[in-house]
Write a protein that holds these residues in place. Structure first.
Motif, PDB file in Angstrom:
ATOM      1  N   PRO A 175     -12.612 -53.073  40.532  1.00 24.47           N
ATOM      2  CA  PRO A 175     -11.431 -53.174  41.063  1.00 24.47           C
ATOM      3  C   PRO A 175     -11.061 -54.683  41.210  1.00 24.47           C
ATOM      4  O   PRO A 175     -12.485 -55.248  41.073  1.00 24.47           O
ATOM      5  CB  PRO A 175     -12.135 -52.548  42.100  1.00 24.47           C
ATOM      6  N   ALA A 180      -9.546 -57.116  48.884  1.00 21.26           N
ATOM      7  CA  ALA A 180      -9.805 -56.096  50.567  1.00 21.26           C
ATOM      8  C   ALA A 180      -8.495 -56.117  50.977  1.00 21.26           C
ATOM      9  O   ALA A 180      -8.082 -55.175  51.434  1.00 21.26           O
ATOM     10  CB  ALA A 180     -11.329 -56.120  50.833  1.00 21.26           C
ATOM     11  N   GLU A 184      -6.603 -50.456  50.708  1.00 23.45           N
ATOM     12  CA  GLU A 184      -7.086 -48.976  49.375  1.00 23.45           C
ATOM     13  C   GLU A 184      -6.843 -49.215  48.512  1.00 23.45           C
ATOM     14  O   GLU A 184      -7.169 -49.359  47.218  1.00 23.45           O
ATOM     15  CB  GLU A 184      -7.534 -48.059  50.100  1.00 23.45           C
ATOM     16  N   ASP A 185      -4.700 -48.672  48.183  1.00 25.47           N
ATOM     17  CA  ASP A 185      -3.807 -49.087  47.165  1.00 25.47           C
ATOM     18  C   ASP A 185      -4.086 -50.066  46.104  1.00 25.47           C
ATOM     19  O   ASP A 185      -4.570 -49.554  44.701  1.00 25.47           O
ATOM     20  CB  ASP A 185      -2.539 -48.287  48.032  1.00 25.47           C
ATOM     21  N   GLY A 188      -7.690 -50.945  45.162  1.00 27.25           N
ATOM     22  CA  GLY A 188      -9.127 -49.850  44.190  1.00 27.25           C
ATOM     23  C   GLY A 188      -8.245 -50.324  43.269  1.00 27.25           C
ATOM     24  O   GLY A 188      -8.489 -49.687  42.379  1.00 27.25           O
ATOM     25  N   ARG A 189      -7.527 -50.484  43.053  1.00 29.35           N
ATOM     26  CA  ARG A 189      -6.609 -50.600  41.313  1.00 29.35           C
ATOM     27  C   ARG A 189      -7.723 -51.259  40.124  1.00 29.35           C
ATOM     28  O   ARG A 189      -8.133 -51.769  40.583  1.00 29.35           O
ATOM     29  CB  ARG A 189      -4.920 -50.849  40.522  1.00 29.35           C
TER      30      ARG A 189
END
Length: 209
Positions: A175, A180, A184-185, A188-189
């Motif tokens: 990531p 942040a 999350e989507d 988190g990639r």
DNA sequence: ACAACGATCAACT
DNA sequence: GTTGATCGTTGTC
């Protein structure tokens, strides 16, 4: 690829070992999420152009515009391995460290110099702010063509190796750092890429797959 | 006009 | 693991 700065004062060259991808307006971690603005307008232009911005009021970050004209996107160069012009990189690193301690003289500046003297060559540009500092690049460099073979700052292919020399299993994926706020989507990639285990990477990158 | 906030780094504990 | 330094950009009033 290699990052090269060359002018009448000399040549600097380094191997790019870590980067992050930033997508279009839908990517909530990307500056493109604001639409086209004064700061990021080159992101939506043709690829191969430098996008340099200031973070935290202190550090410049060098990006390469990637996707075709009209699709805002960029790749952030997070770390490089110094190869040529290392003394000049050290000199420019010190200038930046001093700016950070602008209010201080004497002890602060001396401490910064001692830290830098203790830093080995391969750790001179292990982070986006440090890459820009080592190459003496700031926001004024936004818009220059990194693909112009005669340009002052440019990307060059490794003369001894084709583009696909780094096999997929040697590339660590994880990531992106410090995003942040994007949720999350998007945070988190797995859009951070580095050469697995390379000593010039900014910090450990999980998942070397 | 103004307040909040970072695509960081290094010095702390 | 936590925090301060420092300022242009963005969003709000």
């Amino acid at each position: 690829m290699r990052l090269v700065r060359e002018d009448e004062t000399g040549r600097r060259e380094a191997r790019i070992v870590e980067l992050e991808a930033y997508g279009g307006p839908e990517d909530l971690a990307s500056h493109a999420r604001f639409g086209s603005t004064t700061r990021n307008r080159v992101m939506a232009g043709p690829p191969g152009i430098a996008y340099v911005y200031l973070v935290y009021g202190m550090y410049d970050c060098l990006n390469v515009v990637t996707e075709p004209d009209g699709r805002p996107s960029a790749v952030l160069i997070r770390a490089v391995e110094p190869l040529v012009g290392i003394e000049r990189m050290r000199a420019d690193r010190l200038t930046v460290d001093r700016r950070r301690r602008a209010a201080r003289t004497g002890p602060g500046a001396a401490a910064a110099k001692r830290r830098l003297d203790a830093t080995p060559d391969h750790r001179l540009a292990t982070g986006p702010g440090l890459v820009a500092a080592a190459f003496g690049v700031d926001t004024a460099w936004t818009g220059i063509d990194l693909c112009d073979p005669g340009g002052p700052l440019r990307l060059e292919r490794d003369p001894a190796a084709p583009l696909d020399t780094v096999s997929p299993e040697r590339i660590a994926v994880g990531p992106r750092v410090g995003v942040a706020y994007a949720g999350e989507d998007w945070a988190g990639r797995p859009w951070r890429f580095s050469i697995a285990g390379h000593r010039s990477v900014s910090r450990p990158n999980p998942g070397s797959g």
